[in-house]
Design a protein around this motif. Sequence first.
Motif, PDB file in Angstrom:
ATOM      1  N   THR A 218      36.975 -75.927 -48.459  1.00 50.53           N
ATOM      2  CA  THR A 218      37.606 -74.774 -48.875  1.00 50.53           C
ATOM      3  C   THR A 218      37.666 -73.764 -47.818  1.00 50.53           C
ATOM      4  O   THR A 218      36.598 -73.373 -47.206  1.00 50.53           O
ATOM      5  CB  THR A 218      37.120 -74.490 -50.234  1.00 50.53           C
ATOM      6  OG1 THR A 218      37.101 -75.347 -51.136  1.00 50.53           O
ATOM      7  CG2 THR A 218      37.839 -73.177 -50.605  1.00 50.53           C
ATOM      8  N   PRO A 219      38.756 -73.168 -47.421  1.00 49.32           N
ATOM      9  CA  PRO A 219      38.575 -72.027 -46.526  1.00 49.32           C
ATOM     10  C   PRO A 219      38.272 -70.713 -47.176  1.00 49.32           C
ATOM     11  O   PRO A 219      38.794 -70.389 -48.173  1.00 49.32           O
ATOM     12  CB  PRO A 219      40.398 -71.731 -46.440  1.00 49.32           C
ATOM     13  CG  PRO A 219      40.997 -73.385 -46.657  1.00 49.32           C
ATOM     14  CD  PRO A 219      40.123 -73.796 -47.644  1.00 49.32           C
ATOM     15  N   VAL A 220      37.400 -70.057 -46.637  1.00 49.17           N
ATOM     16  CA  VAL A 220      36.671 -69.012 -47.286  1.00 49.17           C
ATOM     17  C   VAL A 220      36.718 -67.774 -46.348  1.00 49.17           C
ATOM     18  O   VAL A 220      36.580 -67.892 -45.082  1.00 49.17           O
ATOM     19  CB  VAL A 220      35.066 -69.453 -47.535  1.00 49.17           C
ATOM     20  CG1 VAL A 220      34.355 -67.976 -47.889  1.00 49.17           C
ATOM     21  CG2 VAL A 220      34.915 -70.494 -48.370  1.00 49.17           C
ATOM     22  N   LEU A 221      36.937 -66.618 -46.977  1.00 49.65           N
ATOM     23  CA  LEU A 221      37.067 -65.321 -46.220  1.00 49.65           C
ATOM     24  C   LEU A 221      35.951 -64.372 -46.833  1.00 49.65           C
ATOM     25  O   LEU A 221      35.791 -64.379 -47.840  1.00 49.65           O
ATOM     26  CB  LEU A 221      38.311 -64.835 -46.585  1.00 49.65           C
ATOM     27  CG  LEU A 221      38.568 -63.472 -46.177  1.00 49.65           C
ATOM     28  CD1 LEU A 221      38.526 -62.949 -44.525  1.00 49.65           C
ATOM     29  CD2 LEU A 221      39.775 -62.689 -46.581  1.00 49.65           C
ATOM     30  N   LEU A 222      35.366 -63.785 -45.720  1.00 41.77           N
ATOM     31  CA  LEU A 222      34.334 -62.918 -46.135  1.00 41.77           C
ATOM     32  C   LEU A 222      34.660 -61.685 -45.784  1.00 41.77           C
ATOM     33  O   LEU A 222      35.416 -61.392 -44.383  1.00 41.77           O
ATOM     34  CB  LEU A 222      32.883 -63.300 -45.390  1.00 41.77           C
ATOM     35  CG  LEU A 222      31.871 -63.983 -46.194  1.00 41.77           C
ATOM     36  CD1 LEU A 222      32.437 -65.387 -46.566  1.00 41.77           C
ATOM     37  CD2 LEU A 222      30.593 -64.102 -45.760  1.00 41.77           C
ATOM     38  N   PHE A 223      34.720 -60.697 -46.291  1.00 44.30           N
ATOM     39  CA  PHE A 223      34.738 -58.975 -45.559  1.00 44.30           C
ATOM     40  C   PHE A 223      33.759 -58.212 -46.643  1.00 44.30           C
ATOM     41  O   PHE A 223      33.311 -58.396 -47.476  1.00 44.30           O
ATOM     42  CB  PHE A 223      36.317 -58.765 -45.856  1.00 44.30           C
ATOM     43  CG  PHE A 223      36.889 -58.779 -47.102  1.00 44.30           C
ATOM     44  CD1 PHE A 223      36.707 -57.458 -48.066  1.00 44.30           C
ATOM     45  CD2 PHE A 223      37.241 -59.901 -48.032  1.00 44.30           C
ATOM     46  CE1 PHE A 223      37.154 -57.656 -49.289  1.00 44.30           C
ATOM     47  CE2 PHE A 223      37.744 -59.839 -49.168  1.00 44.30           C
ATOM     48  CZ  PHE A 223      37.593 -58.629 -49.824  1.00 44.30           C
ATOM     49  N   SER A 224      33.772 -57.021 -46.158  1.00 45.87           N
ATOM     50  CA  SER A 224      32.845 -56.009 -46.761  1.00 45.87           C
ATOM     51  C   SER A 224      33.624 -54.740 -47.095  1.00 45.87           C
ATOM     52  O   SER A 224      34.427 -54.221 -46.260  1.00 45.87           O
ATOM     53  CB  SER A 224      31.515 -55.748 -45.926  1.00 45.87           C
ATOM     54  OG  SER A 224      30.925 -56.772 -45.817  1.00 45.87           O
TER      55      SER A 224
END
Length: 326
Positions: A218-224
Amino acid sequence: MSFRLADDWVWDSWFADDGDEFHLFYLHAPRSLGEQVLRHMNARIGHAVSKDLRAWHELGDVFPAGPSGAWDDKATWTGSVIRDIGGDGWVMGYTGVSTVEGALVQRVGIATSSDLRSWTKSPANPVSEVDPRWYEQLDREVWHDEAWRDPWLMADPDGDGYHALVCARVPDGPPDARGVIGHAWSPDLRRWEARPPLSEPGEFGQLEVPQVEIVEGTPVLLFSTARVHFSDARRTRLPDEPTGTFVAIGESLLGPWDISSARVMPVQDLYSARLIRDRAGEWQVIGFIDGSERDEFVGEIIDPVPFADVNPVAGRRRRLTRGSSM
């Protein structure tokens, strides 16, 4: 043990793995400044190495800020490191701000290394900045800075050059909702051109420190994002959602990403978290403990936490394939 410096605050970080050692790159600034908000204008990039992502050996700074008058003479901020597929070394993308602009305009530069220890800034720097066709330029009546920072460098999945995902803003819409995942493309990691954003605005004023990976297919994006930079619409819809590191899923490493469905990791005050595989091949999360909104800024980087234990959207991809909506 966490990564903590006795005399400096530590915050944003990024990693490289040479197969033998893990390399930690991090922002730091002196605790002697007194007020933690001053750290941003005094940030430098430090370097440490580890065999296990837990016990770190500090190596000192990567490079100094630029000379007086340079685009990065005030501070050097967050970036990422990638192996240069077309060469025999490594490339770091990083953020710089200048004194002459009051550190209000952000740009991206690159540095190269053969061993991850000795780095040379490119004479072509800065290599990327805001393109007003798609992105907001500095307007102090709308937002506090011109956002073009935190470049996440990655090779194109189909072999078509490289991509940089950046913290950026679009020029239209409610000021508190213009944050997007900005996008630039390069054929060789040296020459860069801005492209349209990879996400739609509406949820946040800014999406900091982006990273994308394929986790269990699964393509996963992290950001804050800090709660103070949530849009009014998101705060109304999710009144108890805290500051932290968010996770979203997408159709590919380049999206599209449904930012409205992003959810925060259940680790209090965890900010700028990164995904990295340990030696067993398991995805771990490492970030810094913030707490600044509660006047309890810590400024140290935690030990790795298994992503499987803190992934707030676990299983969502499987539900989507069964026809659920986001």
